[in-house]
Design a protein around this motif. Structure first.
Motif, PDB file in Angstrom:
ATOM      1  N   ASP A  62      21.471 -50.552-138.628  1.00  0.00           N
ATOM      2  CA  ASP A  62      21.920 -50.154-140.167  1.00  0.00           C
ATOM      3  C   ASP A  62      21.609 -48.471-140.375  1.00  0.00           C
ATOM      4  O   ASP A  62      20.998 -48.166-139.561  1.00  0.00           O
ATOM      5  N   SER A  66      25.869 -46.469-143.901  1.00  0.00           N
ATOM      6  CA  SER A  66      26.226 -47.632-144.406  1.00  0.00           C
ATOM      7  C   SER A  66      25.719 -48.007-145.906  1.00  0.00           C
ATOM      8  O   SER A  66      26.506 -48.759-146.617  1.00  0.00           O
ATOM      9  N   HIS A  67      24.494 -47.647-146.050  1.00  0.00           N
ATOM     10  CA  HIS A  67      23.890 -48.163-147.203  1.00  0.00           C
ATOM     11  C   HIS A  67      24.685 -47.291-148.370  1.00  0.00           C
ATOM     12  O   HIS A  67      24.822 -47.826-149.293  1.00  0.00           O
ATOM     13  N   ASP A  70      28.122 -49.012-148.996  1.00  0.00           N
ATOM     14  CA  ASP A  70      27.927 -50.036-149.849  1.00  0.00           C
ATOM     15  C   ASP A  70      27.793 -49.759-151.570  1.00  0.00           C
ATOM     16  O   ASP A  70      28.159 -50.573-152.337  1.00  0.00           O
ATOM     17  N   ARG A 117      18.606 -59.970-147.319  1.00  0.00           N
ATOM     18  CA  ARG A 117      20.015 -59.529-148.000  1.00  0.00           C
ATOM     19  C   ARG A 117      20.168 -59.878-149.386  1.00  0.00           C
ATOM     20  O   ARG A 117      19.857 -60.923-149.791  1.00  0.00           O
ATOM     21  N   ALA A 120      26.659 -57.830-152.137  1.00  0.00           N
ATOM     22  CA  ALA A 120      27.342 -56.596-151.628  1.00  0.00           C
ATOM     23  C   ALA A 120      26.588 -55.607-150.776  1.00  0.00           C
ATOM     24  O   ALA A 120      26.954 -54.300-150.683  1.00  0.00           O
ATOM     25  N   HIS A 121      25.545 -56.050-150.024  1.00  0.00           N
ATOM     26  CA  HIS A 121      25.115 -55.016-149.080  1.00  0.00           C
ATOM     27  C   HIS A 121      25.545 -55.700-147.671  1.00  0.00           C
ATOM     28  O   HIS A 121      25.546 -56.934-147.641  1.00  0.00           O
ATOM     29  N   SER A 122      25.874 -54.774-146.887  1.00  0.00           N
ATOM     30  CA  SER A 122      26.594 -55.310-145.486  1.00  0.00           C
ATOM     31  C   SER A 122      25.458 -55.478-144.606  1.00  0.00           C
ATOM     32  O   SER A 122      25.887 -55.965-143.582  1.00  0.00           O
ATOM     33  N   HIS A 123      24.165 -55.241-144.872  1.00  0.00           N
ATOM     34  CA  HIS A 123      23.082 -55.431-143.770  1.00  0.00           C
ATOM     35  C   HIS A 123      22.017 -56.174-144.530  1.00  0.00           C
ATOM     36  O   HIS A 123      21.798 -56.085-145.900  1.00  0.00           O
ATOM     37  N   ASP A 278      33.151 -62.960-151.341  1.00  0.00           N
ATOM     38  CA  ASP A 278      31.884 -62.918-150.899  1.00  0.00           C
ATOM     39  C   ASP A 278      30.973 -64.106-152.033  1.00  0.00           C
ATOM     40  O   ASP A 278      29.813 -64.266-151.800  1.00  0.00           O
TER      41      ASP A 278
END
Length: 537
Positions: A62, A66-67, A70, A117, A120-123, A278
């Protein structure tokens, strides 16, 4: 030192004792700080009720980039991308601050911070405490540290209601006893620097997860002093509060959906799979509207965690479990009835990267501020992160720019009187108006009607009433929602159901501009709907 109805705080005054206020105070140590709290510190703050946790890109693979990506995606086109990235990059450092203060974040079997998790977070990047007790644990650690810090003075039981202005600069606040029915004499608390950390706006709506103190008064105080307010129309409605008559409504953390809980209607049909790719982990505004429509259709909405958690529920999410049981619901054996509730204000006092407002001498952090990070729709668990990042930034900025000393003596008298409590029938009326016309779904006619009713209540209460703050923030929200003729993020208009390119930007509004919008909206109402009205200046 107190003298009559004047208290000289001397250096820095922080209004609000939630996470943002207390963290700022600790970061300012050993500089003298006075913290003003309407309730005993640790009580009455939304921070203590936060169940999700704090977002931080600390898992292998991560990144802060990336954060930020998102965050930008969730914000629906209006996020300040530089703000989002810089805050994400500070996350790990601020988590270390909290660890040093004794916050017992969950760890895995190897002793590393455990991350969960959320929507809407990818990690997996949310650090928790015992599943759903992050806010409570963080506040307990901060309160203990503040109590032990000799440079921090806490004044409990006092509520600020107006900024004290000296030659255009914030020089303190006027305050009153928080729970007294009457207070004939205003109390002036002077300071060289003022930090507003007074919380959100949820209690402007009939159904909210926020404590009773969250009435948006900090936004109003700043607006009446001339501050620019950013994005006030963007109010986030949490999709899953427990549907009951309890006020505030108990929250069901998004982390349950992260662990596999699903949304169903009365017939047991899962409805989110047809609405977003999602499903239950879609952006909060989309999930909230879907639940709103299921309820409006008569089909009802329920969060079903039986397959995902079953008998593990009580241990995994003790706060939610106890709230359910207190309402006669056994979430391990039956679905939880849920409904959207006003939860978080993406808008607030416009601040720069240092936390400075557009009023000299006034900083703001936490939910009362608008940094640009959240855009039109806050990403889950970003609020606590933003609060501590800006608490640290404000402390550094004050240390570097405000010399120690005493406030001056040329402070203008307050406009608002403090003779009576704001807890009047006007508040209940306002909350119903906001829920009906400025809620999950809105339209131009309803917003104009809300502005008409707000103006009527303002006149009935009188210009010197404490109710004026509450009405002012409601007006800022409704007027900006009326002006934004599109749907974006947490702002959804049934008469403009799609985003529109000309509106792909943040809102910046003053109280004078909001008054002009309100006057025009009221004037445009059909005669049959119009009440004789006048918008207060």
């Amino acid at each position: 030192m107190a003298q009559g109805n004047i208290v000289d705080a001397g250096d820095v005054l922080i209004v609000g004792a939630g996470l943002a206020g207390l963290f700022t105070a600790l970061k300012l140590s050993p500089r003298p700080v006075t913290v003003l709290a309407g309730a005993p510190i640790g009580d009455g703050a939304s921070s203590a009720w936060a169940q999700g946790g704090i977002a931080a890109a600390i898992e292998p693979g991560d990144t802060a980039e990336s954060h930020a990506a998102d965050t930008i995606a969730a914000g629906a086109g209006t996020v300040d991308e530089e703000a989002a990235l810089s805050i994400a990059r500070e996350a790990a450092t601020r988590i270390e601050d909290l660890l040093r203060l004794g916050v017992p974040f969950d760890r895995d079997i190897e002793g590393k911070l455990a991350v969960g998790r959320e929507a809407a977070h990818s990690h997996r990047r949310i650090v928790h405490v015992k599943g759903d007790q992050a806010g409570k644990a963080i506040m307990q650690a901060l309160v203990a540290a503040v109590r032990a810090c000799p440079s921090i003075r806490v004044m409990e039981g006092l509520s600020a209601y107006e900024l004290a202005i000296e030659n255009g600069r914030a020089a303190g606040v006027f305050a009153r006893p928080a729970h007294a029915a009457t207070a004939p004499q205003p109390l002036l608390i002077k300071a060289r620097a003022v930090v507003l950390a007074s919380g959100g706006v949820g209690q402007l709506f009939a159904v909210t997860t926020n404590p009773t103190q969250a009435r948006g008064e900090g936004v109003a105080m700043a607006a009446r002093a001339g501050a620019i307010i950013a994005d006030p129309e963007f109010v986030q409605f949490h999709p899953t509060a427990i549907a009951s008559t309890r006020d505030p409504a108990p929250l069901v953390t998004e982390a349950l959906r992260g662990e596999g809980a699903i949304l169903v209607n009365k017939a047991g049909q899962r409805f989110m799979t047809a609405i977003h790719e999602d499903a239950e982990l879609g952006p909060r505004d989309i999930v909230a509207r879907a639940i709103f429509r299921e309820i409006a259709s008569g089909r009802g909405a329920f969060l079903d965690a039986r397959a995902a958690l079953g008998t593990r529920f009580a241990d995994a999410f003790p706060t939610v479990y106890e709230n359910c049981r207190s309402l006669g619901i056994d979430p391990a054996r039956e679905p939880i009835p849920v409904a959207p509730a006003a939860h978080y204000h993406m808008g607030g006092i416009l601040v720069d990267a240092r936390g400075r407002s557009t009023v000299e001498g006034l900083w703001a952090c936490g939910e009362v501020a608008s940094t640009g990070m959240h855009g039109a729709n806050r990403l889950a668990s970003n609020s606590l992160l933003e609060a501590i990042v800006f608490g640290a930034r404000i402390a550094a900025d004050i240390d570097g720019s405000v010399p120690e000393g005493r406030a001056g003596h040329d402070i203008a008298p307050p406009v608002i009187g403090s003779a009576s409590s704001p807890d009047t029938p006007f508040v209940d009326q306002l909350r119903k108006i906001m829920a009906s016309h400025v809620g999950v779904e809105r339209d131009g006619s309803g917003l104009a009607h809300a502005l008409t009713e707000i103006a009527r209540l303002e006149r009935a209460a009188g210009p010197a009433s404490l109710f004026r703050n509450i009405a002012t923030t409601a007006k800022l929200i409704a007027a900006s929602a009326y002006a934004r003729e599109e749907s974006r993020g947490g702002h959804y208009r049934t008469d403009f159901t799609e985003p529109r390119a000309p509106w792909r930007h943040r809102t910046f509004v003053t109280l004078k501009e909001a008054n002009r919008i309100a006057e025009a909206a009221i004037a445009a109402l059909p005669a049959a709907q119009k009440e004789e009205t006048q918008v207060s200046a």
